[in-house]
Scaffold this motif. Structure first.
Motif, short mmCIF file in Angstrom:
data_model
loop_
_atom_site.label_atom_id
_atom_site.label_comp_id
_atom_site.label_asym_id
_atom_site.label_seq_id
_atom_site.Cartn_x
_atom_site.Cartn_y
_atom_site.Cartn_z
N VAL A 98 0.84 -1.19 0.00
CA VAL A 98 0.00 0.00 0.00
C VAL A 98 0.88 1.24 0.00
O VAL A 98 1.91 1.29 0.67
N GLU A 99 0.48 2.22 -0.76
CA GLU A 99 1.14 3.54 -0.82
C GLU A 99 0.01 4.54 -0.96
O GLU A 99 -0.57 4.71 -2.04
N THR A 100 -0.34 5.21 0.14
CA THR A 100 -1.51 6.08 0.11
C THR A 100 -1.33 7.23 1.08
O THR A 100 -0.59 7.14 2.06
N VAL A 101 -2.01 8.32 0.78
CA VAL A 101 -2.02 9.49 1.66
C VAL A 101 -3.39 9.58 2.32
O VAL A 101 -4.42 9.68 1.64
N LEU A 102 -3.39 9.53 3.65
CA LEU A 102 -4.61 9.61 4.42
C LEU A 102 -4.74 11.00 5.02
O LEU A 102 -3.82 11.49 5.68
N GLU A 103 -5.87 11.64 4.79
CA GLU A 103 -6.17 12.91 5.44
C GLU A 103 -7.08 12.63 6.62
O GLU A 103 -8.25 12.24 6.45
N VAL A 104 -6.55 12.81 7.82
CA VAL A 104 -7.22 12.39 9.04
C VAL A 104 -7.76 13.60 9.79
O VAL A 104 -7.05 14.61 9.97
N THR A 105 -8.99 13.50 10.25
CA THR A 105 -9.56 14.51 11.14
C THR A 105 -9.66 13.93 12.55
O THR A 105 -10.02 12.77 12.74
N ASP A 106 -9.30 14.75 13.54
CA ASP A 106 -9.32 14.30 14.93
C ASP A 106 -9.42 15.52 15.83
O ASP A 106 -8.44 15.99 16.40
N PRO A 107 -10.63 16.09 16.01
CA PRO A 107 -10.78 17.31 16.80
C PRO A 107 -10.32 17.17 18.24
O PRO A 107 -9.84 18.14 18.84
N LEU A 108 -10.45 15.97 18.82
CA LEU A 108 -10.09 15.79 20.22
C LEU A 108 -8.58 15.70 20.42
O LEU A 108 -8.06 16.10 21.46
N CYS A 109 -7.88 15.18 19.43
CA CYS A 109 -6.41 15.05 19.49
C CYS A 109 -5.82 15.72 18.26
O CYS A 109 -5.46 15.05 17.28
N PRO A 110 -5.70 17.04 18.28
CA PRO A 110 -5.29 17.76 17.08
C PRO A 110 -3.91 17.38 16.58
O PRO A 110 -3.59 17.63 15.41
N TRP A 111 -3.08 16.76 17.43
CA TRP A 111 -1.76 16.34 16.95
C TRP A 111 -1.86 15.24 15.89
O TRP A 111 -0.89 14.97 15.19
N ASN A 112 -3.03 14.59 15.78
CA ASN A 112 -3.22 13.56 14.76
C ASN A 112 -3.74 14.13 13.44
O ASN A 112 -3.71 13.44 12.42
N GLU A 113 -4.26 15.34 13.47
CA GLU A 113 -4.91 15.89 12.27
C GLU A 113 -3.89 16.16 11.17
O GLU A 113 -2.73 16.47 11.43
N GLY A 114 -4.39 16.02 9.94
CA GLY A 114 -3.55 16.33 8.79
C GLY A 114 -3.36 15.13 7.89
O GLY A 114 -4.08 14.14 7.98
#
Length: 410
Positions: free
Chosen positions: A319-335
């Protein structure tokens, strides 16, 4: 009204645990159960919400090691003993405790995952926990269902042993099974007692727990722990076999144990505890319709550190993929995260590249152990494909050859 969160002082454990029991109905618990949970409580990882002199909320963490796809074992914080007194609901107590736990886990830095089992499914999604495994329960009509076993079963010796004397042998079998199925917990000292809890008041008319070992090639190759609940009517006996747990290292030992349970005298039903959804017994029976299989959500997974968590498992296909993650409670995960992996390992790093998939951390947690396809989440509108073909590629990579499963609650 203001509440204060404090680390649990062992001297007030009884009051703290009493608040938990009150939240779950207030029924007194057998002393042996309370004693074990007290022994297992990690007070330094437990918090209470205090309103003046009163404890009005509880939450705790266990230091677990969880099997993940590829056979790896990953440190995971086991969220447990969460309660809020009825007088203090809807005042932010739960959110404050969940917030504190995630911050503490991140600060410690060695657990990329948090996991829990939910008393009510709709509570924890808003904190980023996704339902990652299911468990199967069954009521097998052994009077009408036949069992077909593979060759070699007759070479397996079965031996009834006292429950306590079999613990070491059972745990050795269990330990060898952990890496074979994602979602299982390594049992550290003390946790081997959890499957043995058997207070008389919880038996509902059944016998004390029993144990049978399967032996082959000079060693123990499986075990079953069960009870028998006698019952009769005018037509004769109709007792139940209450199966607590069963593990085996090979198909012959596995089938021999099931055949033993099917053949127990004066019984006509096997009622199972939690079993994997792909448990092979379902392919040994003559009539699955008479087995009343039902499914229930089980382990919920939350990625506390997206990069470290995705690097900790392997992937069935490259697998080679770019995941755009939302995480309002843990903003260090966002992006955006670039995930590159295969069956040998993986890397997951920050990137500014265009996303291939967009999803929340809750959805990532649900898919993490391979039990929930990303395509299913996309069908529910919870994952969006930004690059054509990326969804299928990622779904195939996250999939596992066996269903993830949590053997027991915590």
């Amino acid at each position: 009204m203001r509440t204060e969160l404090r680390v649990l002082d062992p001297s007030v454990w009884d009051d703290w645990y009493g608040n938990l029991l009150l939240a779950f109905g207030g029924v007194p618990e057998a002393p042996e159960k309370s004693a074990l949970w007290r022994e297992l409580t990690e007070c330094e990882r437990s918090i209470g919400a205090w309103d003046g002199a009163d404890i009005v909320g509880t939450a705790s963490l266990y230091s677990f090691r969880l099997s993940v796809p590829g056979g790896g074992i990953v440190p995971a914080a086991g969220v447990t003993m969460v309660s809020v007194r009825a007088t203090h609901r809807r005042r932010g107590v739960l959110r404050a405790m969940m917030r504190r736990q995630l911050d503490d886990i991140r600060a410690a830095g060695d657990e990329p995952l948090a996991v829990l089992t939910a008393s009510e499914p709709d509570i924890y999604g808003r904190f980023g926990y996704g339902a990652a495994t299911q468990t199967a329960y069954a009521e097998i009509d052994t009077a009408k269902v036949r069992l077909t076993v593979p060759e070699g079963t007759d070479g397996v010796r079965l031996r009834a042993v006292p429950l306590e004397s079999a613990v070491e042998a059972c745990e050795a079998v269990y330990a060898r099974r952990v890496r074979a199925r994602p979602g299982m917990l390594e049992r550290t000292p003390g946790w081997e007692r959890v499957p043995l809890l058997d207070p008389p008041g919880d038996r509902k008319g059944a016998s004390p727990l029993r144990c049978v070992l399967a032996e082959s090639g000079g060693g123990v190759t499986g075990y079953a722990r069960f009870a028998v609940k006698p019952d009769w009517d005018l037509a004769g006996p109709k007792g139940e076999v209450v199966l607590r747990d069963l593990e085996a290292l090979d198909p012959a030992s596995y089938a021999a144990l099931w055949r033993f349970l099917f053949d127990l005298d004066l019984t006509s039903v096997i009622r199972t505890g939690p079993r994997p959804v792909d448990d092979p017994w379902q392919l040994l029976v003559s009539d699955i319709r008479r087995c009343a299989v039902r499914l229930r959500d089980s382990l919920y997974v939350r990625l506390v550190n997206v990069g470290a968590a995705l690097e900790a498992r392997t992937y069935t296909t490259p697998v080679e993929t770019v995941l755009e993650v939302t995480d309002p409670l843990c903003p260090w995960n966002e992006g955006r995260w670039r995930l590159s992996g295969d069956a040998k390992g993986a890397s997951c790093e920050r990137t500014d590249d265009s996303p291939d998939l967009r999803l929340g951390v809750r959805e990532l947690g649900a898919a993490y152990l391979g039990g929930v396809p990303l395509t299913a989440l996309a069908g529910a509108g919870r994952v969006q494909e930004a690059r054509e073909g990326a969804l299928t590629e990622a779904t195939n990579a996250f999939a596992t050859p066996v269903a993830p499963w949590l053997p027991h609650a915590f």
